[in-house]
Design an enzyme around this catalytic site. Structure first.
Site, mmCIF file in Angstrom:
data_model
loop_
_atom_site.group_PDB
_atom_site.id
_atom_site.type_symbol
_atom_site.label_atom_id
_atom_site.label_comp_id
_atom_site.label_asym_id
_atom_site.label_seq_id
_atom_site.Cartn_x
_atom_site.Cartn_y
_atom_site.Cartn_z
ATOM 1 N N LYS A 148 10.216 6.772 -0.096
ATOM 2 C CA LYS A 148 11.224 7.578 -0.274
ATOM 3 C C LYS A 148 11.938 7.076 -1.603
ATOM 4 C CE LYS A 148 14.477 4.976 -0.197
ATOM 5 N NZ LYS A 148 14.362 3.711 -0.880
ATOM 6 N N TYR A 237 19.676 6.611 2.881
ATOM 7 C CA TYR A 237 19.500 6.285 4.294
ATOM 8 C C TYR A 237 20.759 6.984 5.010
ATOM 9 C CZ TYR A 237 15.835 2.995 3.146
ATOM 10 O OH TYR A 237 14.798 2.295 2.788
HETATM 11 P P1 NAD Z 1 8.323 -2.773 -7.047
HETATM 12 O O1 NAD Z 1 8.999 -2.720 -8.343
HETATM 13 O O2 NAD Z 1 8.302 -3.984 -6.426
HETATM 14 O O3 NAD Z 1 6.924 -2.014 -6.827
HETATM 15 C C1 NAD Z 1 6.742 -1.086 -7.489
HETATM 16 C C2 NAD Z 1 5.033 -1.276 -8.171
HETATM 17 O O4 NAD Z 1 4.993 -0.262 -9.192
HETATM 18 C C3 NAD Z 1 4.857 -2.287 -9.033
HETATM 19 O O5 NAD Z 1 3.756 -2.872 -8.421
HETATM 20 C C4 NAD Z 1 4.637 -2.039 -10.216
HETATM 21 O O6 NAD Z 1 3.864 -2.869 -11.297
HETATM 22 C C5 NAD Z 1 4.218 -0.561 -10.164
HETATM 23 N N1 NAD Z 1 4.270 0.291 -11.214
HETATM 24 C C6 NAD Z 1 3.453 1.065 -11.627
HETATM 25 N N2 NAD Z 1 3.668 1.790 -12.870
HETATM 26 C C7 NAD Z 1 4.876 1.360 -13.117
HETATM 27 C C8 NAD Z 1 5.872 1.873 -13.977
HETATM 28 N N3 NAD Z 1 5.445 2.731 -14.857
HETATM 29 N N4 NAD Z 1 7.139 1.300 -13.804
HETATM 30 C C9 NAD Z 1 7.312 0.452 -12.913
HETATM 31 N N5 NAD Z 1 6.458 -0.038 -12.042
HETATM 32 C C10 NAD Z 1 5.222 0.516 -12.124
HETATM 33 O O7 NAD Z 1 9.448 -1.933 -6.274
HETATM 34 P P2 NAD Z 1 9.432 -1.781 -4.539
HETATM 35 O O8 NAD Z 1 10.875 -2.256 -4.149
HETATM 36 O O9 NAD Z 1 8.292 -2.105 -3.973
HETATM 37 O O10 NAD Z 1 9.593 -0.076 -4.541
HETATM 38 C C11 NAD Z 1 8.434 0.619 -4.389
HETATM 39 C C12 NAD Z 1 8.471 1.811 -3.788
HETATM 40 O O11 NAD Z 1 8.913 1.647 -2.363
HETATM 41 C C13 NAD Z 1 9.900 2.762 -4.188
HETATM 42 O O12 NAD Z 1 9.576 4.220 -4.113
HETATM 43 C C14 NAD Z 1 11.016 2.361 -3.436
HETATM 44 O O13 NAD Z 1 12.146 3.266 -2.944
HETATM 45 C C15 NAD Z 1 10.152 2.192 -2.105
HETATM 46 N N6 NAD Z 1 10.813 1.418 -1.229
HETATM 47 C C16 NAD Z 1 11.151 1.675 0.098
HETATM 48 C C17 NAD Z 1 11.419 0.831 1.031
HETATM 49 C C18 NAD Z 1 11.854 1.302 2.618
HETATM 50 O O14 NAD Z 1 12.407 0.502 3.097
HETATM 51 N N7 NAD Z 1 11.098 2.517 2.835
HETATM 52 C C19 NAD Z 1 12.041 -0.432 0.676
HETATM 53 C C20 NAD Z 1 11.692 -0.656 -0.558
HETATM 54 C C21 NAD Z 1 11.256 -0.031 -1.650
#
Ligand code: NAD
Length: 386
Positions: A148, A237
């Protein structure tokens, strides 16, 4: 009869109806009857085949929450990784026993179509990239689970739905709260009428976004990648909870935004949004999201006879339910469960049983349509019919 005995009777009646036996009661009826992943028929997976997942994007959420949850999943296993960082991928491949041949870059990701060990592609990238990778995964003939918010535009959500439909593959949006026992218990209690007629819902989600301290917050303040600010990331949420608690779809929405544009975090995305949803039954929901406050993740449903409070409501591991009446408050002892594993198992069951997920692409699209209407309302300073 005295007022005191009247109130004692109504408290007893309420507690009996709510399945509660003491001020701090043990588990009540609804949750006890709820299967963990909310499946009607528990899966008979006699051959013990686990569904293979490719993880796309090895960031904070993937590494800290979802990948460890596979160990507690009954039907899902990690069989492939996709990353732009070969060193990180190599280390995680070792940790999760993923074959080097099943490790892909974003460039050669499409060749995953030739990997029979991968049934589902799970997209854990920033939201602005979800559409591209969901479409590519569907074109590679894989089922898709995406994080999401589903995407950053209504058109992208539709493109994702169309691509999966064309490929004949399942598409699920990872709304973990809809697989989490306290939220499922709350939904069941409201449905059972334990609060009396539902009148309104409130929900607040907020935290400090800290791009200078947390790498995972860097994309959250970039509009192209995040789609928007707190509303897209955490206000969703509150919005989704208002929909699953009422079991209705809003007909009118109204929003007000407050953002300090001199704060370097908010050059491109919004800080606070407060919004109201009107549901067909007359229920109203009042929700907030913010990127400049101490963390809050709570909801409250108000019925004619009682209120139900979850605080925290959408935490990873800790939830707390309170039910209150004029007579006082009680805390049903709902059991914590691994919502991440439940979500993965639900996706796996949908693949094994060829059934539509409980939170399909259409569910993600509904939220994005409403979020766009909320942004429109905030901009125009007027309610928007939806
Ligand atoms: P994050 O930045 O830690 O992870 C993102 C990943 O995408 C990284 O490994 C990054 O290297 C990669 N990536 C690839 N191409 C990229 C680009 N062009 N720019 C930036 N990053 C790039 O972020 P996160 O917090 O892990 O979030 C990732 C996803 O998970 C999002 O969609 C976020 O909304 C979702 N999320 C959901 C929950 C939940 O509770 N369901 C919680 C946190 C995050």
């Amino acid at each position: 009869m005295s007022t005191k005995s009247n109130s004692t009777d109504s408290r007893r009646q309420f507690m009996r109806k709510a399945g509660l036996t003491a001020a701090v009661a043990t588990i009540a009826g609804p949750a006890a009857a709820l299967p963990f992943a909310d499946t009607d028929s528990p899966l008979q997976n006699d051959d013990q085949r686990k569904v293979g997942f490719a993880i796309v994007g090895l960031g904070k959420y993937a590494q800290e929450q979802m990948m460890p949850a596979f160990k507690e999943s009954k039907h899902a296993k990690i069989t492939a990784l996709v990353s732009g960082s070969p060193e990180k991928m190599q280390q995680l491949a070792k940790q999760y026993s993923v074959d080097a041949k099943s490790c892909y870059s974003y460039q050669n990701f499409d060749s995953i179509k030739d990997n029979p060990a991968v049934d589902v592609v799970y997209i854990v990238l920033p939201p602005g990239l979800h559409a591209e990778y969901v479409v590519r995964a569907a074109q590679a003939g894989k089922h898709v689970l995406t994080e999401k918010p589903m995407a950053t535009s209504v058109a992208d959500c539709q493109r994702m739905i169309d691509a999966c439909r064309k490929a004949g593959k399942q598409l699920m949006v990872a709304y973990r709260a809809q697989y989490e026992p306290f939220n499922l218990d709350a939904i069941a209690r409201i449905k059972n009428g334990e609060l009396g007629k539902l009148r309104y819902v409130t929900s607040d989600h907020g935290r400090q976004v800290e791009p200078s301290k947390d790498k995972a917050d860097e994309w959250r303040v970039v509009k192209k990648l995040a789609g928007g600010g707190s509303l897209m990331d955490i206000g969703i949420y509150s919005l989704n909870a208002a929909r699953y608690l009422t079991g209705e779809e809003p007909v009118e929405v109204m929003a007000m935004e407050s953002t300090d544009r001199t704060d370097p975090r908010f050059k491109e995305v919004e800080d606070q949004i407060h919004f109201t949803l009107r549901f067909p039954s007359g229920v109203l929901a009042t929700c907030t999201s913010a990127y400049s406050i101490e963390t809050v993740k709570r909801l409250r449903a108000f019925g004619e006879k009682a209120y139900l409070d979850l605080d925290p409501a959408t935490d990873y591991y800790k939830h707390n339910m309170t039910i209150g009446t004029a007579e006082g408050e009680m805390k049903p002892a709902v059991k914590e469960g691994n919502q991440f594993a439940a979500e993965l198992d639900h996706m796996a069951e949908c693949v094994l049983q060829n059934k539509t997920p409980k939170t399909p692409g259409e569910e993600g699209l509904r939220d994005i349509k409403l979020i766009m209407a909320l942004y429109e309302s905030a901009k125009k300073g007027k309610p928007v019919k939806v």
